[in-house]
Scaffold this active site. Structure first.
Site, PDB file in Angstrom:
ATOM      1  N   GLU A 181       0.768  -1.218  -0.129  1.00 26.84           N
ATOM      2  CA  GLU A 181      -0.189   0.001   0.063  1.00 26.84           C
ATOM      3  C   GLU A 181       0.779   1.146   0.066  1.00 26.84           C
ATOM      4  OE1 GLU A 181      -3.219   0.008  -0.447  1.00 26.84           O
ATOM      5  OE2 GLU A 181      -3.879  -1.934   0.057  1.00 26.84           O
ATOM      6  N   ASP A 223      -4.984  -9.496  -8.328  1.00 24.55           N
ATOM      7  CA  ASP A 223      -5.012  -8.345  -9.491  1.00 24.55           C
ATOM      8  C   ASP A 223      -3.865  -7.775 -10.036  1.00 24.55           C
ATOM      9  OD1 ASP A 223      -4.510  -6.818  -7.137  1.00 24.55           O
ATOM     10  OD2 ASP A 223      -6.710  -6.463  -6.870  1.00 24.55           O
ATOM     11  N   GLU A 252     -19.895  -4.820  -5.047  1.00 23.01           N
ATOM     12  CA  GLU A 252     -18.650  -5.310  -4.654  1.00 23.01           C
ATOM     13  C   GLU A 252     -18.374  -6.799  -5.273  1.00 23.01           C
ATOM     14  OE1 GLU A 252     -16.074  -3.630  -3.824  1.00 23.01           O
ATOM     15  OE2 GLU A 252     -14.571  -4.796  -2.774  1.00 23.01           O
ATOM     16  N   GLU A 278     -11.847   0.188 -10.570  1.00 21.70           N
ATOM     17  CA  GLU A 278     -11.324  -0.621 -11.652  1.00 21.70           C
ATOM     18  C   GLU A 278     -12.291  -0.743 -12.870  1.00 21.70           C
ATOM     19  OE1 GLU A 278     -11.747  -1.480  -8.411  1.00 21.70           O
ATOM     20  OE2 GLU A 278      -9.725  -1.361  -7.875  1.00 21.70           O
ATOM     21  N   THR A 301      -0.717   1.005 -10.188  1.00 18.27           N
ATOM     22  CA  THR A 301      -2.360   0.309 -10.070  1.00 18.27           C
ATOM     23  C   THR A 301      -2.919   1.222  -9.117  1.00 18.27           C
ATOM     24  OG1 THR A 301      -3.372  -1.625  -9.508  1.00 18.27           O
ATOM     25  CG2 THR A 301      -1.620  -0.823  -8.048  1.00 18.27           C
TER      26      THR A 301
END
Ligand SMILES: *[C@@H]1O[C@H](CO)[C@@H](O)[C@H](O)[C@H]1NC(C)=O
Length: 859
Positions: free
Chosen positions: A278, A514, A630, A763, A849
């Protein structure tokens, strides 16, 4: 007494503040680690009396190579599972602060007063490893000023001749990504500019909300105001928003933000751990892209990126140079050797490449490239050896420790029953006959069997595989011996990646995986096509995903769309289980496939990219709010067969356990009748007490009613009720299915809403944006605008925008959280969809990302 106790506490608080202020002025920047780790003299919190002191001891000192705690499924990460950061730090009231006015708080000052010592995530901080973490979370010790990072000699240094260096040579001319855009009509332009300005206004509102209520902190609380600091409190939203400010032409705001960035101190944080992934995608990516996009004019951005990267490099100081993903950065921690995680999340391990590569390019320091090149090498070696070759499991053992499987006969020879041996401690999971669950709770459990979901397991500082109980202590002597043997054989730990020692492995492209896949073509482009590893790995992965995960769901009107399933493969016996998921996090795949199609010259993949992206658009269009949930499940069509809407098949999927359900109902009914008969017999034989009791309530009818409810109705009505009661318990197949659709508000085609939230995620619009830039097809702009209108309408708060609890209702509840990616990604993609295609051209930039554009070489 109570009053006095309170006064005592007030006194303590003031004493603390006094001591802190004193120390703040008195101490030098460089603190000795021992000053930090010394117990606080004012520590009065009951929980500081550790129930199990020796355990903390074991963890801290006896283990020569402590591991960073494994990442939890539920930690507050953007790319993790659905519950992402719901529990959040909100349960720690001290984490919610009243809104300070903008610019008044400096992170370093505030740090002293806020006792949010929670570690890497809500779960970790809540269940925390019994001892150390609780100490840190709940005691005033956490208010003690924290140490500063300092350079220390590495435990596992690399000789400079061993460094893997950035590829040199002339970057290749890669195929053009963006479409050739025609001139637009003035009417089109007017509408487009109008939309652009609406999006910009939405951004400015939310940015202002953050500034006034949470400036310098990680996230604003968009409903109540105030802030949260889940990402070490360095100002995640501030750093994440920089490049968006620039490209929306808010240059003055950008410049003010850069001034604020100068005050961030990445060499200290209140938290013991830094979540590496992160931190890299949000902070490091944010700083580097702001530096790139503003034309390298603000040196402080690169300086801060280097300051942060130096801290992060400590995570790679392990025997096999795989990073510990929750880095214990404090000098006192780093003095002990560490190894990488035994249970690393694929996405967190595999998506550091783009940022570290860009940093290496900008600083000409190969060590940053080396750090991620070693991960790539290991991923490459492991790619063909997994249970599903081409794809990596969602959880990996990155520790590099040699696997020692305790031999069964060896255990027996020592007089142990084989049943008690360490190899059989694991609960057997494989239950091939078990049908798919039909409620969200058990579905989640189905998806996350005990191996990867056990919070206790995750929360443990040491995880030696099967031989350790949930409390982190061996259950029996044999287990203890097994774990000890394993431990001592692990001192080398120089191997590469391996399978995580759970009972089953999961494969998918969504949550937990991902960006590892997403970064393959991106890293290839960033390296100017000079490293074919990424190309090869991408082709293999896409081939496997296409063959094993891709499916067409059955939806109305025959829309030709594709989603990706999640496959769960047991290690031993048992059946492979496939979950036909629709998952917001997976929506990036359409964009990835489109980029891969162009850059690697597989034009045929553009159709797949269209189908994947349109699937997410379909999901947005399916709900009442116009927003995709979600996570949900679908009915797959058989490959190669027609995929017409079939109500019978859909109902069957909604009531998959019809046989058992009806059988159970029949059994229940029989039991009930038996009971009724007995009671009736009792009643007529004059069970005094019972009769009296019923009479007192003045309703004789209930005697015959076994469910204990009293019906204040006349007999006829009661009977009618009883009948319908009976009906409710055994609905027919049709009734069951329609009741589920009604009660769960299931859109046609969706068989379960595993998670109904919308967390302001990017996304889907990311792929829509990429599809537009690569095809020039106006379809995507139109769809993107509908998505924007739905999202902005349902998430808007007084201050900013908030995640919502349920996309299937007209007026969802606000969850009072706004992750930094709302400003960094979601609104940026909406904006770029309507901006001139030359703004952040994909031929010029690679977006990480977190949607941070990084300059590609030699454009
Ligand atoms: C619809 O689905 C049912 C149950 O799966 C199947 O028996 C039937 O043949 C299907 N009908 C058509 C027209 O495909």
């Amino acid at each position: 007494m109570l009053f006095r106790a309170r006064r005592y506490r007030v006194f303590l608080v003031f004493a603390t503040i006094f001591v802190l202020v004193f120390i703040h002025f008195a101490r030098s920047r460089e603190q000795s680690p021992s000053a930090w780790s010394a117990p606080s003299p004012i520590d009065r919190h009951p929980s500081s009396f550790s129930p199990n002191p020796p355990a903390a001891d074991t963890v801290d000192h006896q283990d020569s190579a402590p591991i960073a705690p494994p990442p939890s499924d539920l930690n507050p990460e953007q790319h993790s599972t659905e519950e992402a950061k719901d529990p959040s730090s909100i349960e720690n009231p001290s984490d919610i602060r009243p809104s300070p006015s903008a610019g008044l708080i400096k992170p370093s000052n505030d740090a002293a007063l806020k006792d949010d010592g929670s570690a890497s995530g809500p779960v970790w901080s809540k269940l925390g490893s019994e001892d150390q973490e609780k100490l840190e979370v709940e005691t005033p010790e956490a208010t003690w000023p924290h140490p500063h990072w300092q350079k220390l000699p590495e435990h596992y240094p690399l000789a400079s001749e061993d460094l893997i260096r950035l590829p040199t040579g002339q970057p290749k001319t890669l195929p053009k990504l963006q479409a050739d855009f025609k001139d637009e009509s003035s009417a089109d332009k007017m509408q487009r500019v109008q939309r652009l300005s609406t999006i910009k206004t939405t951004f400015e509102r939310a940015w202002t909300g953050y500034k006034t209520s949470a400036m310098g902190h990680d996230e604003v609380m968009p409903l109540r105001g105030g802030y949260r600091d889940p990402f070490n409190g360095w100002g995640a939203t501030l750093v994440d928003s920089l490049d968006t400010l620039w490209l929306m032409d808010l240059k003055e705001e950008f410049s003010l933000a850069v001034d604020y960035i100068k005050t961030i101190d990445f060499t200290t944080t209140k938290k013991k751990e830094i979540p590496v992934f992160e931190t890299v995608i949000r902070y490091l990516g944010g700083l580097l892209s702001a530096y790139d996009i503003s034309g390298h004019k603000y040196d402080v951005l690169l300086e801060k990126a280097v300051e942060l990267a130096e801290v992060l490099m400590g995570a790679f100081d392990t025997p096999n140079r795989m990073p510990g993903l929750f880095h214990r950065w404090a000098p006192v921690s780093r003095m002990q050797p560490h190894r990488a995680d035994k249970k690393a999340v694929l996405a967190e391990l595999g998506s550091l490449s783009v940022e570290f590569t860009r940093l290496a390019q900008l600083t000409k320091e190969d060590k940053y490239y080396d750090a991620i090149a070693r991960i790539t090498n290991e991923l490459e070696k492991f790619q063909d050896k997994t249970q599903l070759p081409g794809l990596w499991p969602l959880k990996l053992d990155a520790s590099g420790c040699r696997k020692t499987k305790p031999h069964l006969d060896h255990e027996v020879a020592r007089g142990q029953s084989p049943v008690e041996s360490a190899t059989s401690v694991l609960p057997s999971m494989a239950q091939p006959t078990k049908a798919l669950p039909t409620d969200a709770q058990s579905y989640e459990e189905f998806l996350e069997p005990r191996d990867s979901r056990s919070l206790h397991d995750d929360a443990q500082p040491a995880d030696y595989g099967g031989g350790v109980s949930a409390q982190g202590f061996p259950n029996s002597e044999s287990e203890y011996r097994a774990s000890f043997e394993q431990q001592s054989s692990e001192t080398q730990c120089r191997e590469g990646l391996a399978t995580f020692t759970g009972e089953s492995e999961k494969y998918g492209l969504g949550a937990l995986a991902d960006s590892t896949y997403e970064y393959l073509p991106k890293e290839y482009m960033l390296l100017g096509g000079l490293n074919e590893q990424y190309h090869t790995m991408y082709e293999k992965a896409l081939k496997a995903a296409r063959e094993r995960l891709l499916f067409q769901p059955m939806v109305k009107n025959g829309r030709d769309i594709r989603f990706l399933s999640t496959v769960s493969m047991p290690k031993g016996h048992g059946r492979t289980r496939i979950s036909y998921d629709g998952d917001h996090l997976s929506c990036f795949v359409g964009g990835m496939v489109a980029v891969g199609a162009k850059i690697f010259g597989n034009e045929g993949d553009m159709e797949l990219a269209h189908q994947l992206t349109d699937a997410c658009v379909w999901a947005y269009e399916s709900t009442k709010s116009g927003i995709m949930p979600e996570h949900f499940t679908l009915v797959p069509c058989k490959k190669g067969e027609s995929c017409e809407w079939n109500e019978t098949a859909y109902y069957k999927a909604l009531d998959p356990n019809m046989q058992e359900r009806l059988a159970r109902a029949a059994a229940r009914k029989e039991a009930k009748e038996k009971k009724k008969a007995i009671e009736e017999a009792e009643a007529t034989s004059g069970s005094k007490k019972k009769t009296l009791g019923k009479r007192e309530r003045g309703n004789w009818h209930v005697i015959a009613n076994s469910d204990g409810k009293s019906h204040k109705k006349d007999e006829a009505e009661a009977e009618k009720h009883e009948d319908s009661d009976e009906d409710e318990k055994t609905p027919s197949h049709e009734e069951f299915a329609t009741a589920r659709i009604r009660n769960e508000r299931l859109p046609p085609g969706i068989t379960m809403l595993v998670n109904r939230k919308y967390l302001l995620r990017p996304e889907a619009i990311e792929s829509v944006f990429i599809m537009y830039r690569l095809t020039g097809d106006n379809y995507w702009r139109e769809k993107g605008w509908e998505m924007f209108e739905a999202v902005s309408k349902h998430t808007r708060t007084e201050l900013a925008n908030s995640a919502i609890d349920d996309v299937t209702v007209e007026t969802p509840t606000m969850l009072d959280e706004m992750q930094s990616f709302w400003l960094a990604e979601t609104l940026k993609y909406f904006y770029l969809l309507f901006s001139d295609p030359g703004v952040v051209s994909l031929d010029e930039y690679v977006l990480n990302t977190e949607a941070h554009p990084l300059k590609r070489p030699q454009y």
